[in-house]
Design a protein around this motif. Structure first.
Motif, short mmCIF file in Angstrom:
data_model
loop_
_atom_site.label_atom_id
_atom_site.label_comp_id
_atom_site.label_asym_id
_atom_site.label_seq_id
_atom_site.Cartn_x
_atom_site.Cartn_y
_atom_site.Cartn_z
N LEU A 232 3.73 -0.47 16.46
CA LEU A 232 3.67 0.14 15.13
C LEU A 232 3.36 -0.97 14.14
O LEU A 232 3.99 -2.03 14.15
CB LEU A 232 5.00 0.81 14.78
N LEU A 233 2.37 -0.70 13.29
CA LEU A 233 1.97 -1.65 12.27
C LEU A 233 2.12 -1.00 10.91
O LEU A 233 1.88 0.19 10.76
CB LEU A 233 0.50 -2.05 12.43
N ARG A 234 2.52 -1.80 9.95
CA ARG A 234 2.47 -1.36 8.55
C ARG A 234 1.38 -2.18 7.90
O ARG A 234 1.40 -3.41 7.92
CB ARG A 234 3.79 -1.55 7.81
N VAL A 235 0.40 -1.48 7.35
CA VAL A 235 -0.79 -2.10 6.78
C VAL A 235 -0.85 -1.75 5.30
O VAL A 235 -0.58 -0.61 4.93
CB VAL A 235 -2.05 -1.57 7.51
N VAL A 236 -1.20 -2.72 4.46
CA VAL A 236 -1.40 -2.44 3.04
C VAL A 236 -2.85 -2.77 2.68
O VAL A 236 -3.36 -3.83 3.03
CB VAL A 236 -0.41 -3.22 2.14
N VAL A 237 -3.49 -1.82 2.02
CA VAL A 237 -4.91 -1.94 1.66
C VAL A 237 -5.15 -1.25 0.32
O VAL A 237 -4.31 -0.48 -0.14
CB VAL A 237 -5.81 -1.29 2.75
N PRO A 238 -6.32 -1.48 -0.28
CA PRO A 238 -6.61 -0.79 -1.54
C PRO A 238 -7.10 0.65 -1.36
O PRO A 238 -6.92 1.47 -2.27
CB PRO A 238 -7.71 -1.64 -2.18
N ASN A 239 -7.70 0.96 -0.18
CA ASN A 239 -8.28 2.28 -0.01
C ASN A 239 -8.61 2.54 1.47
O ASN A 239 -8.41 1.65 2.32
CB ASN A 239 -9.54 2.44 -0.87
#
Length: 155
Positions: free
Chosen positions: A105-112
């Motif tokens: 499981l990954l938590r990813v943060v991105v703009p869109n």
């Protein structure tokens, strides 16, 4: 660890910039013994590091994506390659090996979504993955970095 150590940890979890004198006053100690306790908590590994929490929205990474990954390869070589790939992707801010129906499981943060697609491509091009499922967070209801201290052993 005693009650005062837990109080110190609670204060530092909330704001690591609080001055030792202020912490000491809040836990009814003088500054030097309080400072010694903080040093001991660091030496014993209770305090891992002190960091600043940043505003994801202001940094244009306000979209959170939870990515569940299944693989049909469970060998050390595959794991090492996959782990190395994930660690090189700055948008991945959390990475877990799981039990149950998914392997990672990954938590990813991105703009869109387009930025997430680039992360997805990095993951899938570098590694043989059986299944990748992305869930976009619609609303953050609770977020804290503070750990519960009620379970810490008191002497």
């Amino acid at each position: 660890m005693d009650k005062i150590d837990k109080q110190i940890l609670a204060i530092l979890q909330e704001d690591a910039t609080v001055a030792v004198a202020d912490i000491a006053e809040r836990v009814n100690l003088s500054s030097t013994p309080c400072w010694r306790r903080i040093q001991k908590l660091e030496e014993e590994g209770y305090l891992l590091r002190r960091v600043a929490l940043l505003d994801a929205e202001k940094l244009n990474v306000g979209v959170t994506v939870f990515v569940s990954i299944k693989t049909n390869q469970h060998n050390a070589a595959w794991y090492e390659q996959f782990s190395a790939t994930v660690k090189l992707i700055p948008e991945v801010v959390e990475f877990y090996r799981m039990s149950g129906n998914i392997d990672y499981l990954l938590r990813v943060v991105v703009p869109n979504i387009a930025a997430y697609d680039k992360v997805y491509q990095k993951l899938t091009q570098a590694n043989a993955l059986f299944d990748v499922n992305a869930s976009f967070a619609m609303e953050q209801i609770k977020h804290t970095t503070a750990l519960p201290l009620d379970y810490a052993d008191i002497h």
